[in-house]
Each structure stands twice: as C-alpha cells, then as structure tokens.
Design a protein around this motif. Structure first.
Motif: not given
Length: 210
Positions: A76-94
């Motif tokens: 469960a902790m590993g899944i939460l880390v992956l979700i957070g990372l996925g949202l980070y990639f989706m929301l960041t803009h260069q």
C-alpha cells in the motif's frame, strides 16, 4: 567473484524497465537536461535499494511470514508513492528547454537530489519483497547462499549495477534528447504520469480485492 558479478548483473538488468519511481525520476530529469540531478537521484535510490537488498537476503522473508499484515502494508505504501509520483509528472510543466543546466553545479543541490532519490526508494518497501524473491530464486536455481562478507559484496555490487544503468540511461538521453521538441517531451512526461496513476489504481484495486 560470483557475488560481485551476479549482484552487478541483477542491479544493472533489473533497473532497465522504466517503471519504478527512481527510474521515472531519473528519466524525467534527463528529459529536462538535468543530468547531474538525475545521476544524484539514481545514486541515492541505488544505495537505498542496496540496503533493502541486504535486509531481504539476510532474512526478511522470515519476518514477513511471522507478521501477516506487513506485506499488504508495504504494498500500500509503495502504491501511494507511485500515485504521488504520477501526479507530479502530470502536473509539472516545463516552460523552456534548458540548454546548459549550470545551476546543477551547487553541491547542496546535488545532495538534495541525492536524498530525494534515497527517500523515494526508502519509502517503497516493496523493494524488500522483490529482493526476497530474488534471493529465493538464487537459492532455488543455483543454491547460491551468502556469508556475511559475500552479502556485503553482493549488495554493494547491486548498488554499482543500478548506478551504472542510470549512467547509461542519462547518457542516452543526453545523446538523443535534442531530436525531440519540448512539446513532445512534455507529452511524454505527462503520458508516463497518467499511465503510472492508472496502473497504481489498478494495483490498489487488486490489493483491496485480495
């Protein structure tokens, strides 16, 4: 020699799929020409994974058998880390394509990125189960067991193998990155983030249904 070679190969080859949190972070930094940041994150993650490797081979599987809730909690902790990372990639803009990341020369920035990699890997305890299965496979296929010294050598070789792959990955990104437009790179990053979130939600559903 056997422990060194096997550890290096497991670390190098096992890190090739760009699916884990550290691989994705290194890939993200490389796409943005932040190669030193990517290397620092990869090294931090490699060291954390090497520690998990040593713990797993030393006998973590026995602890898992005695504490039945440990495995689902770790997943469960590993899944939460992956979700957070996925949202980070989706929301960041260069906004702009960085041509020469000179700001990466600061030692404090490098150390900060190192601890990003180390902490992300450390917060992903599913790595322990991965290395527990690896240890079981080594024993079942080759009857390979480790004394204390060999365990240290094996784990250190895993770290070197992981770091070596990230070095190769960043070198490839440096070589071929300029062939793609910034818009294309941004779409790739957001697409990876979306896939990561969806995959994490699927894993969460499977975990809840089991």
């Amino acid at each position: 020699m056997t422990a060194t070679l096997v550890g290096f190969l497991f670390g190098f080859i096992g890190s090739m799929p760009i699916s884990g949190p550290i691989s994705l972070l290194v890939f993200h930094r490389g796409l943005h020409a932040r190669y030193r940041d990517g290397w620092a994150i990869g090294l931090g993650g490699a060291i954390a994974e090497g520690v998990y490797c040593a713990i797993a081979i030393y006998g973590f599987s026995a602890l898992v058998e005695s504490v039945t809730l440990l495995e689902p909690l770790a997943k469960a902790m590993g899944i939460l880390v992956l979700i957070g990372l996925g949202l980070y990639f989706m929301l960041t803009h260069q906004e702009d394509r960085p041509e020469s990341p000179k700001t990466e020369q600061s030692p404090s920035k490098w150390v900060g990125q190192f601890f990003v990699g180390f902490s992300v890997a450390a917060l992903n305890p599913t790595l322990i189960f991965t290395w527990s299965m690896t240890a079981a496979m080594l024993y079942s296929l080759a009857s390979l067991t480790f004394q204390t010294y060999e365990l240290i050598v094996f784990s250190a070789s895993v770290v070197i193998g992981i770091a070596a792959w990230f070095g190769v990955l960043l070198a490839l990104l440096r070589r071929f990155r300029e062939n793609f437009s910034l818009a294309t790179l941004q779409k790739v990053i957001r697409g990876v983030g979306a896939v990561l979130v969806v995959a994490s939600l699927v894993m969460a559903a499977l975990l809840l249904s089991s």
